[in-house]
Design a protein around this motif. Structure first.
Motif, PDB file in Angstrom:
ATOM      1  N   UNK A  23       1.324  -0.655  -0.219  1.00  0.00           N
ATOM      2  CA  UNK A  23       0.043   0.166  -0.049  1.00  0.00           C
ATOM      3  C   UNK A  23       0.737   1.232  -0.434  1.00  0.00           C
ATOM      4  N   UNK A  24       2.018   0.895   1.103  1.00  0.00           N
ATOM      5  CA  UNK A  24       2.936   2.372   1.249  1.00  0.00           C
ATOM      6  C   UNK A  24       3.858   2.751  -0.169  1.00  0.00           C
ATOM      7  N   UNK A  25       4.468   1.783  -0.761  1.00  0.00           N
ATOM      8  CA  UNK A  25       4.860   1.479  -2.257  1.00  0.00           C
ATOM      9  C   UNK A  25       4.053   1.892  -3.946  1.00  0.00           C
ATOM     10  N   UNK A  26       2.147   1.797  -3.261  1.00  0.00           N
ATOM     11  CA  UNK A  26       0.962   2.703  -4.387  1.00  0.00           C
ATOM     12  C   UNK A  26       1.329   3.853  -3.795  1.00  0.00           C
ATOM     13  N   UNK A  27       1.580   4.361  -2.746  1.00  0.00           N
ATOM     14  CA  UNK A  27       0.707   5.631  -2.726  1.00  0.00           C
ATOM     15  C   UNK A  27       2.175   6.579  -3.185  1.00  0.00           C
ATOM     16  N   UNK A  28       3.082   5.617  -2.555  1.00  0.00           N
ATOM     17  CA  UNK A  28       4.435   5.928  -3.070  1.00  0.00           C
ATOM     18  C   UNK A  28       4.361   6.931  -5.121  1.00  0.00           C
ATOM     19  N   UNK A  29       3.633   6.050  -5.265  1.00  0.00           N
ATOM     20  CA  UNK A  29       3.611   5.032  -7.407  1.00  0.00           C
ATOM     21  C   UNK A  29       2.858   6.785  -7.424  1.00  0.00           C
ATOM     22  N   UNK A  30       1.837   7.284  -6.877  1.00  0.00           N
ATOM     23  CA  UNK A  30       0.928   7.638  -7.825  1.00  0.00           C
ATOM     24  C   UNK A  30       1.102   9.629  -8.341  1.00  0.00           C
ATOM     25  N   UNK A  31       2.317   9.712  -7.862  1.00  0.00           N
ATOM     26  CA  UNK A  31       2.757  10.620  -8.639  1.00  0.00           C
ATOM     27  C   UNK A  31       3.720  10.107 -10.174  1.00  0.00           C
ATOM     28  N   UNK A 246      -0.519  11.819   7.891  1.00  0.00           N
ATOM     29  CA  UNK A 246       0.777  11.312   9.070  1.00  0.00           C
ATOM     30  C   UNK A 246       2.347  10.736   7.836  1.00  0.00           C
ATOM     31  N   UNK A 247       2.693  11.298   8.423  1.00  0.00           N
ATOM     32  CA  UNK A 247       4.294  11.166   7.369  1.00  0.00           C
ATOM     33  C   UNK A 247       3.717  11.340   6.248  1.00  0.00           C
ATOM     34  N   UNK A 248       2.975  12.244   5.991  1.00  0.00           N
ATOM     35  CA  UNK A 248       2.795  12.187   4.037  1.00  0.00           C
ATOM     36  C   UNK A 248       1.112  11.838   3.584  1.00  0.00           C
ATOM     37  N   UNK A 252      -7.144   9.385   6.446  1.00  0.00           N
ATOM     38  CA  UNK A 252      -8.161   8.647   5.427  1.00  0.00           C
ATOM     39  C   UNK A 252      -7.574   6.904   4.440  1.00  0.00           C
ATOM     40  N   UNK A 253      -6.909   7.583   4.060  1.00  0.00           N
ATOM     41  CA  UNK A 253      -5.839   6.703   3.492  1.00  0.00           C
ATOM     42  C   UNK A 253      -5.275   5.955   4.492  1.00  0.00           C
ATOM     43  N   UNK A 254      -4.929   6.188   5.770  1.00  0.00           N
ATOM     44  CA  UNK A 254      -4.005   5.412   6.989  1.00  0.00           C
ATOM     45  C   UNK A 254      -4.924   4.731   7.597  1.00  0.00           C
ATOM     46  N   UNK A 255      -6.981   4.912   7.933  1.00  0.00           N
ATOM     47  CA  UNK A 255      -7.346   4.242   8.200  1.00  0.00           C
ATOM     48  C   UNK A 255      -7.460   3.122   6.978  1.00  0.00           C
ATOM     49  N   UNK A 256      -7.544   3.542   6.298  1.00  0.00           N
ATOM     50  CA  UNK A 256      -7.910   2.114   5.135  1.00  0.00           C
ATOM     51  C   UNK A 256      -6.923   1.096   5.408  1.00  0.00           C
ATOM     52  N   UNK A 257      -5.409   1.590   5.818  1.00  0.00           N
ATOM     53  CA  UNK A 257      -4.731   1.072   5.688  1.00  0.00           C
ATOM     54  C   UNK A 257      -4.244   0.417   6.852  1.00  0.00           C
ATOM     55  N   UNK A 258      -5.406   0.292   7.804  1.00  0.00           N
ATOM     56  CA  UNK A 258      -4.923  -0.240   9.327  1.00  0.00           C
ATOM     57  C   UNK A 258      -6.171  -1.303   9.110  1.00  0.00           C
TER      58      UNK A 258
END
Length: 306
Positions: A23-31, A246-248, A252-258
């Motif tokens: 999930x975090x890698x996917x977020x980093x790939x958004x840009x 939280x750290x960018x 709502x995205x963090x809630x989905x991940x957790x």
């Protein structure tokens, strides 16, 4: 704490780590993916996108089931290999385009995609499968996540919860599909060893050792991709100025991940019985709950405005 319990806990931690990293890698790939103009749908707000996704998935499932019945293993390998190589190509190409490499970005993507599939074919060990799987899962999640706004994503996740339950518990065609496809030893699942010395190359589909103890925990790639799509979509469509982060990572995205991680942990209880379990009802359900709870905390409801 017994050695058995410690090994189980370590395996759970491994599954959680892979879900989080994906999930975090996917977020980093958004840009990079957005800059490259990659996307699955032209209109991210169209609810029809969710139904088109389901339809396309059903067509692919039907084709694979027919090929499994015909024992066309080589054809299945080609389809899976090409699909995975294509996703890897898009991810690598998008990243290399950030360096202004032009046509070399495309060439680099092709080389890396073919190289990883060749490595999987020649040396399909569990850690090779997992590393390739993370790249593929993150790539799928970001491509669909940036091209589907939240309302279609939520509909898609609910529909998949229903479908996964029916496919595993009622029609059980998902079990036939998984058995046939897994024989190709491609990254369409994640494996975390539990027993020392576990080797997917040697053990193959057997996930229990000679003493009957589970050798590894396995989770389908779709069980990781779907909540990650919600994470990406929430980051894109429920974030912005004034939304807590939280750290960018927007709340709502963090809630989905957790939430997805909590769903995975709950899923491990019935999985320990040794019987196949539908993962998406729990994982998607908890991810959606986590998303809504954090939208409530952050006051992020702008995505509901049409």
């Amino acid at each position: 704490m017994s050695e058995h319990t410690m090994r189980s806990a370590a395996s759970y931690a491994g599954l959680i780590l892979m879900m989080a990293v994906t999930s975090l890698l996917a977020v980093l790939l958004i840009g990079p993916v957005t800059a490259a103009g990659l996307g699955a749908f032209e209109d991210p707000d169209s609810v029809l996108n969710a139904f088109f996704f389901i339809f396309a998935m059903l067509v692919v499932t039907a084709v694979l089931l027919i090929l499994i019945k015909w024992k066309a293993q080589q054809v299945i390998s080609l389809i899976i290999g090409f699909s995975l190589a294509a996703v890897i190509y898009y991810v690598v190409m998008a990243l290399l385009q950030q360096l202004g490499l032009g046509i070399w970005a495309d060439i680099g993507g092709v080389i890396v995609g073919i190289g990883i599939i060749a490595l999987l074919w020649l040396y399909p060990e569990w850690y090779v499968i997992n590393l390739a799987g993370i790249v593929v899962a993150a790539g799928c999640a970001v491509i669909f996540g940036v091209s589907l706004s939240l309302f279609p994503v939520l509909i898609l996740l609910v529909l998949l919860m229903i479908y996964d339950f029916i496919a595993v518990k009622r029609s059980k065609h998902m079990l036939t599909l998984a058995d046939g496809v897994l024989r190709q030893k491609m990254p369409i699942m994640f494996l975390v060893p539990k027993t020392k010395g576990y080797s997917y190359r040697k053990n193959g589909l057997s996930i229990r050792d000679s003493k009957g103890e589970r050798g590894a925990y396995m989770i389908g790639m779709g069980d990781v991709i779907m909540p990650a799509i919600l994470v990406v979509s929430a980051q894109v469509f429920a974030g912005g100025e004034g939304v807590l982060s939280v750290f960018g990572l927007y709340l709502p995205a963090l809630g989905a991940l957790i939430g997805g991680i909590i769903g995975l942990l709950i899923l491990m209880v019935p999985v320990n019985t040794g019987k196949p379990q539908p993962g998406l009802p729990l994982i998607n359900g908890c991810a959606i709950i986590g998303f809504f709870l954090c939208c409530l905390i952050a006051g992020s409801w702008g995505w509901l405005v049409w």
